[in-house]
Structures are given as structure tokens and as C-alpha cells.
Motif scaffolding. Sequence first.
Motif, PDB file in Angstrom:
ATOM      1  N   ALA A  96    -137.220  -5.708 -32.675  1.00 36.43           N
ATOM      2  CA  ALA A  96    -137.241  -4.727 -31.581  1.00 36.43           C
ATOM      3  C   ALA A  96    -137.236  -5.476 -30.247  1.00 36.43           C
ATOM      4  CB  ALA A  96    -138.452  -3.809 -31.701  1.00 36.43           C
ATOM      5  N   TYR A  97    -138.409  -5.715 -29.683  1.00 35.76           N
ATOM      6  CA  TYR A  97    -138.548  -6.462 -28.437  1.00 35.76           C
ATOM      7  C   TYR A  97    -139.044  -7.864 -28.763  1.00 35.76           C
ATOM      8  CZ  TYR A  97    -138.579  -1.825 -26.249  1.00 35.76           C
ATOM      9  OH  TYR A  97    -138.274  -0.566 -25.849  1.00 35.76           O
ATOM     10  N   SER A  98    -138.313  -8.869 -28.344  1.00 36.78           N
ATOM     11  CA  SER A  98    -138.795 -10.235 -28.530  1.00 36.78           C
ATOM     12  C   SER A  98    -140.036 -10.464 -27.685  1.00 36.78           C
ATOM     13  CB  SER A  98    -137.715 -11.241 -28.143  1.00 36.78           C
ATOM     14  OG  SER A  98    -136.609 -11.084 -28.978  1.00 36.78           O
ATOM     15  N   LEU A  99    -139.964 -10.077 -26.400  1.00 36.09           N
ATOM     16  CA  LEU A  99    -141.080 -10.225 -25.465  1.00 36.09           C
ATOM     17  C   LEU A  99    -141.290  -8.899 -24.773  1.00 36.09           C
ATOM     18  CD1 LEU A  99    -143.113 -12.049 -23.929  1.00 36.09           C
ATOM     19  CD2 LEU A  99    -141.254 -12.578 -22.343  1.00 36.09           C
ATOM     20  N   TYR A 100    -142.528  -8.434 -24.724  1.00 42.00           N
ATOM     21  CA  TYR A 100    -142.854  -7.136 -24.128  1.00 42.00           C
ATOM     22  C   TYR A 100    -144.091  -7.314 -23.259  1.00 42.00           C
ATOM     23  CZ  TYR A 100    -143.513  -2.025 -24.011  1.00 42.00           C
ATOM     24  OH  TYR A 100    -143.633  -0.715 -23.630  1.00 42.00           O
ATOM     25  N   MET A 101    -143.971  -6.939 -21.964  1.00 33.35           N
ATOM     26  CA  MET A 101    -145.103  -7.048 -21.042  1.00 33.35           C
ATOM     27  C   MET A 101    -145.432  -5.666 -20.503  1.00 33.35           C
ATOM     28  SD  MET A 101    -144.194 -10.443 -18.861  1.00 33.35           S
ATOM     29  CE  MET A 101    -143.857 -12.002 -19.631  1.00 33.35           C
ATOM     30  N   ASP A 102    -146.722  -5.304 -20.529  1.00 32.03           N
ATOM     31  CA  ASP A 102    -147.139  -4.006 -20.019  1.00 32.03           C
ATOM     32  C   ASP A 102    -148.581  -4.062 -19.525  1.00 32.03           C
ATOM     33  OD1 ASP A 102    -148.330  -4.237 -22.543  1.00 32.03           O
ATOM     34  OD2 ASP A 102    -148.103  -2.133 -23.019  1.00 32.03           O
ATOM     35  N   GLY A 103    -149.039  -2.960 -18.966  1.00 31.45           N
ATOM     36  CA  GLY A 103    -150.438  -2.832 -18.588  1.00 31.45           C
ATOM     37  C   GLY A 103    -150.856  -3.550 -17.332  1.00 31.45           C
ATOM     38  N   GLY A 104    -149.913  -3.906 -16.476  1.00 29.88           N
ATOM     39  CA  GLY A 104    -150.286  -4.475 -15.183  1.00 29.88           C
ATOM     40  C   GLY A 104    -150.534  -5.964 -15.161  1.00 29.88           C
ATOM     41  N   GLY A 105    -150.168  -6.688 -16.203  1.00 22.45           N
ATOM     42  CA  GLY A 105    -150.303  -8.140 -16.163  1.00 22.45           C
ATOM     43  C   GLY A 105    -149.346  -8.746 -15.152  1.00 22.45           C
ATOM     44  N   SER A 106    -149.660  -9.935 -14.676  1.00 22.44           N
ATOM     45  CA  SER A 106    -148.798 -10.564 -13.676  1.00 22.44           C
ATOM     46  C   SER A 106    -148.859 -12.083 -13.787  1.00 22.44           C
ATOM     47  CB  SER A 106    -149.238 -10.128 -12.274  1.00 22.44           C
ATOM     48  OG  SER A 106    -150.570 -10.553 -12.021  1.00 22.44           O
ATOM     49  N   ARG A 107    -147.907 -12.723 -13.107  1.00 24.40           N
ATOM     50  CA  ARG A 107    -147.825 -14.174 -12.994  1.00 24.40           C
ATOM     51  C   ARG A 107    -147.750 -14.898 -14.339  1.00 24.40           C
ATOM     52  NH1 ARG A 107    -151.723 -12.620  -9.522  1.00 24.40           N
ATOM     53  NH2 ARG A 107    -153.385 -13.651 -10.653  1.00 24.40           N
ATOM     54  N   ASN A 108    -147.168 -14.246 -15.350  1.00 21.68           N
ATOM     55  CA  ASN A 108    -146.918 -14.917 -16.623  1.00 21.68           C
ATOM     56  C   ASN A 108    -145.602 -15.671 -16.514  1.00 21.68           C
ATOM     57  OD1 ASN A 108    -149.193 -13.879 -18.301  1.00 21.68           O
ATOM     58  ND2 ASN A 108    -148.292 -11.931 -17.682  1.00 21.68           N
ATOM     59  N   THR A 109    -145.478 -16.792 -17.209  1.00 23.44           N
ATOM     60  CA  THR A 109    -144.301 -17.650 -17.100  1.00 23.44           C
ATOM     61  C   THR A 109    -143.643 -17.839 -18.457  1.00 23.44           C
ATOM     62  OG1 THR A 109    -145.302 -18.861 -15.255  1.00 23.44           O
ATOM     63  CG2 THR A 109    -143.496 -19.945 -16.434  1.00 23.44           C
ATOM     64  N   LEU A 110    -142.339 -17.645 -18.487  1.00 21.46           N
ATOM     65  CA  LEU A 110    -141.523 -17.970 -19.657  1.00 21.46           C
ATOM     66  C   LEU A 110    -140.595 -19.100 -19.223  1.00 21.46           C
ATOM     67  CD1 LEU A 110    -140.608 -17.211 -22.557  1.00 21.46           C
ATOM     68  CD2 LEU A 110    -138.899 -15.737 -21.475  1.00 21.46           C
ATOM     69  N   ASP A 111    -140.679 -20.242 -19.886  1.00 20.56           N
ATOM     70  CA  ASP A 111    -139.964 -21.442 -19.455  1.00 20.56           C
ATOM     71  C   ASP A 111    -139.232 -22.066 -20.638  1.00 20.56           C
ATOM     72  OD1 ASP A 111    -139.401 -23.751 -17.711  1.00 20.56           O
ATOM     73  OD2 ASP A 111    -140.870 -24.774 -18.969  1.00 20.56           O
ATOM     74  N   ARG A 112    -137.940 -22.317 -20.486  1.00 18.79           N
ATOM     75  CA  ARG A 112    -137.133 -23.024 -21.485  1.00 18.79           C
ATOM     76  C   ARG A 112    -137.378 -22.508 -22.911  1.00 18.79           C
ATOM     77  NH1 ARG A 112    -139.019 -28.802 -20.203  1.00 18.79           N
ATOM     78  NH2 ARG A 112    -140.809 -27.627 -19.547  1.00 18.79           N
ATOM     79  N   SER A 113    -137.357 -21.197 -23.051  1.00 21.43           N
ATOM     80  CA  SER A 113    -137.603 -20.574 -24.350  1.00 21.43           C
ATOM     81  C   SER A 113    -136.461 -19.659 -24.731  1.00 21.43           C
ATOM     82  CB  SER A 113    -138.913 -19.793 -24.304  1.00 21.43           C
ATOM     83  OG  SER A 113    -140.013 -20.661 -24.096  1.00 21.43           O
ATOM     84  N   SER A 114    -136.348 -19.361 -26.029  1.00 18.91           N
ATOM     85  CA  SER A 114    -135.296 -18.456 -26.518  1.00 18.91           C
ATOM     86  C   SER A 114    -135.930 -17.154 -26.948  1.00 18.91           C
ATOM     87  CB  SER A 114    -134.589 -19.085 -27.719  1.00 18.91           C
ATOM     88  OG  SER A 114    -133.952 -20.285 -27.347  1.00 18.91           O
ATOM     89  N   LEU A 115    -135.305 -16.033 -26.505  1.00 24.96           N
ATOM     90  CA  LEU A 115    -135.699 -14.705 -26.936  1.00 24.96           C
ATOM     91  C   LEU A 115    -134.584 -14.143 -27.790  1.00 24.96           C
ATOM     92  CD1 LEU A 115    -137.012 -13.278 -23.532  1.00 24.96           C
ATOM     93  CD2 LEU A 115    -138.339 -14.383 -25.355  1.00 24.96           C
ATOM     94  N   VAL A 116    -134.899 -13.779 -29.030  1.00 27.22           N
ATOM     95  CA  VAL A 116    -133.859 -13.330 -29.950  1.00 27.22           C
ATOM     96  C   VAL A 116    -134.304 -12.018 -30.598  1.00 27.22           C
ATOM     97  CG1 VAL A 116    -132.597 -13.895 -32.064  1.00 27.22           C
ATOM     98  CG2 VAL A 116    -133.187 -15.705 -30.433  1.00 27.22           C
ATOM     99  N   THR A 117    -133.400 -11.036 -30.572  1.00 25.53           N
ATOM    100  CA  THR A 117    -133.622  -9.782 -31.280  1.00 25.53           C
ATOM    101  C   THR A 117    -132.591  -9.703 -32.390  1.00 25.53           C
ATOM    102  OG1 THR A 117    -134.432  -8.727 -29.280  1.00 25.53           O
ATOM    103  CG2 THR A 117    -133.754  -7.283 -31.073  1.00 25.53           C
ATOM    104  N   VAL A 118    -133.056  -9.513 -33.626  1.00 32.90           N
ATOM    105  CA  VAL A 118    -132.143  -9.487 -34.775  1.00 32.90           C
ATOM    106  C   VAL A 118    -132.152  -8.123 -35.450  1.00 32.90           C
ATOM    107  CG1 VAL A 118    -132.281 -11.960 -35.207  1.00 32.90           C
ATOM    108  CG2 VAL A 118    -133.929 -10.430 -36.283  1.00 32.90           C
TER     109      VAL A 118
END
Length: 186
Positions: A164-186
Motif C-alpha cells: 500500500a504505502y511504503s512511507l506514511y506520515m500523519d498526526g502532525g509530526g515534523s522535521r523527519n528526514t528520508l535520505d538516500r533510501s528507496s520507497l517501493v510499492t508492489v
Amino acid sequence: GTFSVLFATNTANAGSNAYGFALDAGAHDNVVSRSSIAATSNSSPALYASNVTSNTLSEVYVRHDGNNSAVHFDSSANRNTIELSTITSAAGTAAFYLNGGSSNTVDRSFLIGQNSYGAWILNNSHDNVIRLSTVASTLNSQIGLRFTQATSNTVTQSYIQSTAYSLYMDGGGSRNTLDRSSLVTV
């Protein structure tokens, strides 16, 4: 201390809070290495940690075959490390569930949820790092990695997969970092 738990387990008949392994109430500076921890009880995760600091899981296989998390870090689980390990859950919330912890590190590990999230980081969890790891959910439209009300966390050089969702952010979080990574939905 240093533990080498060859195999710790609980079963569906073990009752409530029957963890495969628990670190609680101020446990700190412990090492669990080259071990297997398993659970099937729906009432408890395989490994539970709350109000603990500076513990290390190294080369550990943790699995939950029932409806719960394999690893559950609860409030005030801070500065703990999971490295070179495999964490799997059959169902429930997530293979790795971090609720309100800070400065924890997952390094060179696999966090695999079958009918659950690979990892869920939530409720003011902050400054945690997932590095050089695979985070995945493999069945039934679940989320690979979810952040809910989580701040200043980093995912770097990792592979995140889901149906479904490789990465899902909700609920008011902030300043998260995704660096040199792969997101894959199959």
C-alpha cells in the motif's frame, strides 16, 4: 549485563504480559546477542522494553507469530540499539513499534511485518535513526513505515516496501528526514 538467550518464548496460554523477553523499569546497559526470541500470545509482544536506556540487541532474531508486535519499545525507551537483527510479526500493529522513545537506532536490520506494518514510530518519538535497513510489509495493504506524531527522526540508506504505502506520515509530526533510501510499492 550480557545475555545470550538461545530461545525465549511465550505461548497463547501464557496469560497477559507473558513476554518472550522484557526490559523494564530502569534496565540499562544490557546486551542481548546471537539469540532468538519468539511469541505467539496475542496479549504481549515478543520483546517489550519500557523506561529503559542504552540497551543493545545484536544479531537477534525476534518473531511474533500471533497478533502483536515482535518488538515494542514503549515510553521512555531511549538510546537503545538494534543491529544486525531480524524482527518479524505475522499480524498486529507492527513488527517494530516505537511509542514515545528517543534516540534509538536500528542499524543493518530487517523489520518485516506480514499482515502488519514493518515499523510504526509514534507519540512524540524523536531523534530515532533507521540506517542501512529493510522495512517492509508484505501482505494485505499494510504500511511499510509509518510516522504518527513523530518528530526529527531519520531514515537513511534503507529500503522501504509495502503493498500500500511504503512511507506514511500523519498526526502532525515534523522535521523527519528520508535520505538516500528507496520507497517501493508492489
